[in-house]
Design an enzyme around this catalytic site. Structure first.
Site, PDB file in Angstrom:
ATOM      1  CD  GLU A  48     124.635  31.608 -64.884  1.00  0.00           C
ATOM      2  OE1 GLU A  48     123.389  31.671 -64.806  1.00  0.00           O
ATOM      3  OE2 GLU A  48     125.224  31.254 -65.920  1.00  0.00           O
ATOM      4  CB  CYS A  80     117.931  32.082 -59.667  1.00  0.00           C
ATOM      5  SG  CYS A  80     118.438  30.533 -60.416  1.00  0.00           S
TER       6      CYS A  80
HETATM    7  P1  NAD Z   1     124.508  35.887 -51.633  1.00  0.00           P
HETATM    8  O1  NAD Z   1     124.220  36.869 -50.535  1.00  0.00           O
HETATM    9  O2  NAD Z   1     124.820  34.490 -51.282  1.00  0.00           O
HETATM   10  O3  NAD Z   1     125.655  36.531 -52.540  1.00  0.00           O
HETATM   11  C1  NAD Z   1     126.206  35.820 -53.599  1.00  0.00           C
HETATM   12  C2  NAD Z   1     127.707  35.848 -53.494  1.00  0.00           C
HETATM   13  O4  NAD Z   1     128.174  37.171 -53.655  1.00  0.00           O
HETATM   14  C3  NAD Z   1     128.193  35.386 -52.126  1.00  0.00           C
HETATM   15  O5  NAD Z   1     129.337  34.590 -52.303  1.00  0.00           O
HETATM   16  C4  NAD Z   1     128.487  36.682 -51.407  1.00  0.00           C
HETATM   17  O6  NAD Z   1     129.503  36.551 -50.448  1.00  0.00           O
HETATM   18  C5  NAD Z   1     128.926  37.587 -52.523  1.00  0.00           C
HETATM   19  N1  NAD Z   1     128.610  38.990 -52.274  1.00  0.00           N
HETATM   20  C6  NAD Z   1     127.517  39.491 -51.660  1.00  0.00           C
HETATM   21  N2  NAD Z   1     127.559  40.832 -51.665  1.00  0.00           N
HETATM   22  C7  NAD Z   1     128.696  41.183 -52.299  1.00  0.00           C
HETATM   23  C8  NAD Z   1     129.325  42.426 -52.621  1.00  0.00           C
HETATM   24  N3  NAD Z   1     128.781  43.602 -52.291  1.00  0.00           N
HETATM   25  N4  NAD Z   1     130.493  42.407 -53.294  1.00  0.00           N
HETATM   26  C9  NAD Z   1     131.040  41.237 -53.638  1.00  0.00           C
HETATM   27  N5  NAD Z   1     130.512  40.029 -53.352  1.00  0.00           N
HETATM   28  C10 NAD Z   1     129.369  39.997 -52.690  1.00  0.00           C
HETATM   29  O7  NAD Z   1     123.365  35.776 -52.624  1.00  0.00           O
HETATM   30  P2  NAD Z   1     122.257  36.781 -53.052  1.00  0.00           P
HETATM   31  O8  NAD Z   1     122.854  37.846 -53.878  1.00  0.00           O
HETATM   32  O9  NAD Z   1     121.325  37.095 -51.937  1.00  0.00           O
HETATM   33  O10 NAD Z   1     121.547  35.651 -53.959  1.00  0.00           O
HETATM   34  C11 NAD Z   1     120.247  35.683 -54.298  1.00  0.00           C
HETATM   35  C12 NAD Z   1     120.192  36.152 -55.725  1.00  0.00           C
HETATM   36  O11 NAD Z   1     120.952  35.282 -56.528  1.00  0.00           O
HETATM   37  C13 NAD Z   1     118.805  36.143 -56.268  1.00  0.00           C
HETATM   38  O12 NAD Z   1     118.625  37.313 -57.021  1.00  0.00           O
HETATM   39  C14 NAD Z   1     118.795  34.933 -57.175  1.00  0.00           C
HETATM   40  O13 NAD Z   1     117.882  35.035 -58.227  1.00  0.00           O
HETATM   41  C15 NAD Z   1     120.212  34.915 -57.656  1.00  0.00           C
HETATM   42  N6  NAD Z   1     120.584  33.578 -58.068  1.00  0.00           N
HETATM   43  C16 NAD Z   1     120.873  33.367 -59.370  1.00  0.00           C
HETATM   44  C17 NAD Z   1     121.179  32.097 -59.810  1.00  0.00           C
HETATM   45  C18 NAD Z   1     121.495  31.821 -61.241  1.00  0.00           C
HETATM   46  O14 NAD Z   1     121.953  30.725 -61.518  1.00  0.00           O
HETATM   47  N7  NAD Z   1     121.272  32.744 -62.152  1.00  0.00           N
HETATM   48  C19 NAD Z   1     121.189  31.045 -58.894  1.00  0.00           C
HETATM   49  C20 NAD Z   1     120.904  31.310 -57.570  1.00  0.00           C
HETATM   50  C21 NAD Z   1     120.602  32.580 -57.142  1.00  0.00           C
END
Ligand code: NAD
Length: 501
Positions: free
Chosen positions: A215, A249
């Site tokens: 997601e 998102c």
């Molecule tokens: P985040 O930093 O919270 O990361 C998400 C998860 O991935 C966390 O649990 C984190 O620990 C893990 N993570 C981070 N980097 C990683 C890596 N290199 N390897 C493995 N795991 C890793 O969140 P984010 O990525 O900053 O979230 C924001 C993004 O998420 C935006 O692009 C947003 O659009 C998207 N998002 C999507 C949805 C959806 O339902 N489609 C919902 C919310 C947010």
């Protein structure tokens, strides 16, 4: 990360797998009880959860209640009510060759599921996938986002108190720890995060061929036609953009419209934003904060480097994690604001002179998670939907489709793969296992024996006739009389053809 901690993760996964192998999480009664426990956990600790969300993002009570707690409770209600129904096997029609057999699809749990949550709706995005996995009979390890640390710690504290501690675990880890956790063998990985996180997760899943739901995010476009109802369109777009201070998102990332539409939009926007927030936006408790200094700096840099013209807002205060709700016009496709998902309260408006130009603009970029189209002229909405693609669409509103019961939620291409919510969550976390139970009866063998060598023209003709009659004789497994009747007809055809062959 030390090897001791790595080993601790390996032991954790192996202990959860042992629990799964006992079959403990499979009975419907167990699943439903666990979902009820989760419901109780939310109800009894709603103040603590609201407090954690306030500490993480300064979420206003209304936003935290409606967009996290109420969605969680509503989803739990649906899963508790329907768990048994969702888990029932689907009986399938059989054909003449399998007339005495039964065919069905079992809904089986994958096993041990890893859920990686994101920080912007930290409780919802950890618990909503997890409850789908529980409903489908899996064991679950939840790794909430470290960036919303208060919410993460609270979940780690509450979940073992309310739910089965052998089957459902919470791990607190930063990025390096998450990588170590991912290096273990999982039966399913569900990740919410940015596109880069999605790629890292898919790479980590590849060595074990672990299936994933991703997601992700992206730039969700919002087309506003000149025929739109601007009073409503402006409100709905601004709400979608500025709720949770743009850290959603499916927030509309940018607007595509003509100069006339822009003028009408801005006229309403100025009135509406004043009504909503008054003159002191930074002092208004209805507006949350940016999650951390890194994201605040990133957004500030966008405001400093954009070549567009700021027509509303634009103030920043890094110490207060503040980026003011901002509207920028005269933005072009190469502007810094148009490189990555904004994920903050900045709304660029890009001028297009026709709907075709809007369609070309959208199709020239990665596939978005959501697409918004505002027009009273339905042909315009239809044309936009017909000629583009996205994870989901909402016409004449923003974000509303996410909470609409019965609609699957997920992305496509760069915005993700797979979907969930309600029954779609159950299916996402279930292996659909095909079962054909063949009969040992003489008639059953007679109907199938033309497959054996030596091959003859008569045998081939027999199969061709049978295949043609599939549709006509289709009947549902278990209806004995229909079976018998169809079997007799089948046997007669067989006899006739073999005789004539
Ligand atoms: P985040 O930093 O919270 O990361 C998400 C998860 O991935 C966390 O649990 C984190 O620990 C893990 N993570 C981070 N980097 C990683 C890596 N290199 N390897 C493995 N795991 C890793 O969140 P984010 O990525 O900053 O979230 C924001 C993004 O998420 C935006 O692009 C947003 O659009 C998207 N998002 C999507 C949805 C959806 O339902 N489609 C919902 C919310 C947010």
């Amino acid at each position: 990360m030390s090897s001791v901690a790595k080993n601790a993760y390996t032991e954790l996964v192996s202990s959860v797998r042992k629990t799964f192998n006992t079959g403990k999480t499979r009975p419907i009664s167990f699943r439903v009880q666990q979902l009820k426990n989760m419901e109780m956990m939310i109800r009894e600790n709603s103040n603590e959860i609201l407090d954690a969300l306030s500490k993480d993002l300064r979420k206003p009570k209304l936003e935290a209640t409606l967009y996290e707690l109420e969605i969680i409770l509503n989803e739990l209600k649906g899963l508790i009510k329907n768990c048994k129904k969702y888990a029932e096997a689907d009986k399938l029609p059989v054909n003449l060759l399998a007339i005495l057999d039964t065919a069905y699809i079992r809904k089986e749990p994958y096993g041990v599921v890893l859920v990686l949550g994101a920080w912007n709706y930290p409780v919802l995005l950890s618990l909503q996938p997890a409850m789908g996995a529980i409903c489908a009979g899996n064991c679950v390890v939840i790794k909430p986002s470290e960036l919303a640390s208060h919410s993460a710690k609270l979940m780690a504290e509450l979940i073992p108190k309310y739910m089965d501690a052998d089957a459902y675990r919470v791990v607190l880890a930063e990025v390096e720890g998450t990588k170590d956790l991912l290096a273990n063998k999982w039966d399913y990985i569900f990740c919410t995060g940015g596109t880069n996180v999605g790629k890292a997760v898919m790479q980590a899943a590849a060595p074990n061929l672990t299936p994933v739901t991703l997601e992700l995010g992206g730039k969700s476009p919002c087309y506003v036609d000149e025929s739109a109802d601007f009073d409503l369109a402006a409100k709905r777009i601004l709400w979608g953009k500025f709720a949770n201070l743009g850290q959603t998102c499916i927030a509309p990332d940018y607007v595509l419209c003509s100069k006339n539409a822009e003028k009408a939009f801005l006229k309403v926007a100025n009135i509406v934003l004043k009504e909503w927030y008054g003159d002191d936006l930074q002092g208004n408790s209805d507006i949350p904060r940016i999650v951390n200094p890194r994201h605040c700096k990133r957004l500030k840099a966008l405001l400093e480097t954009t070549r567009g013209k700021i027509v509303f807002g634009g103030t920043t205060d890094e110490k207060d994690l503040w980026i003011e709700p901002t509207i920028v016009v005269d933005v072009d496709g190469d502007d810094p604001l148009m490189q990555d998902e904004i994920f903050g309260p900045i709304l660029p408006i890009i001028t297009v002179n026709s709907i075709q130009e809007a369609i070309d603009f959208i199709n020239g970029r990665p596939r978005p998670l959501a697409l918004y189209s505002f027009a009273k002229n339905e042909k315009m909405n239809d044309r936009l939907i017909e000629n583009t693609t996205s994870g989901g669409v909402c016409v004449n509103d923003t974000m509303w489709h996410m909470a609409w019961h019965g609609l699957p939620f997920g992305g496509i291409g760069d915005s993700g793969m797979g979907n969930y919510h309600g029954k779609f969550s159950f299916d996402a976390f279930s292996h659909h296992r095909s079962v054909l139970n063949r009969s040992f009866s003489v008639l059953s063998e007679k109907l199938g024996e033309a497959r054996y060598p030596p091959y003859t023209v008569g045998k081939l003709r027999f199969f061709q006739t049978i295949l043609k009659s599939f549709e006509f004789f289709n009947c549902t497994g278990g209806k004995y009389i229909t079976h018998l009747l169809a079997a007799m007809i089948g046997a007669a055809i067989f006899a006739l053809i073999t005789y004539s062959g």
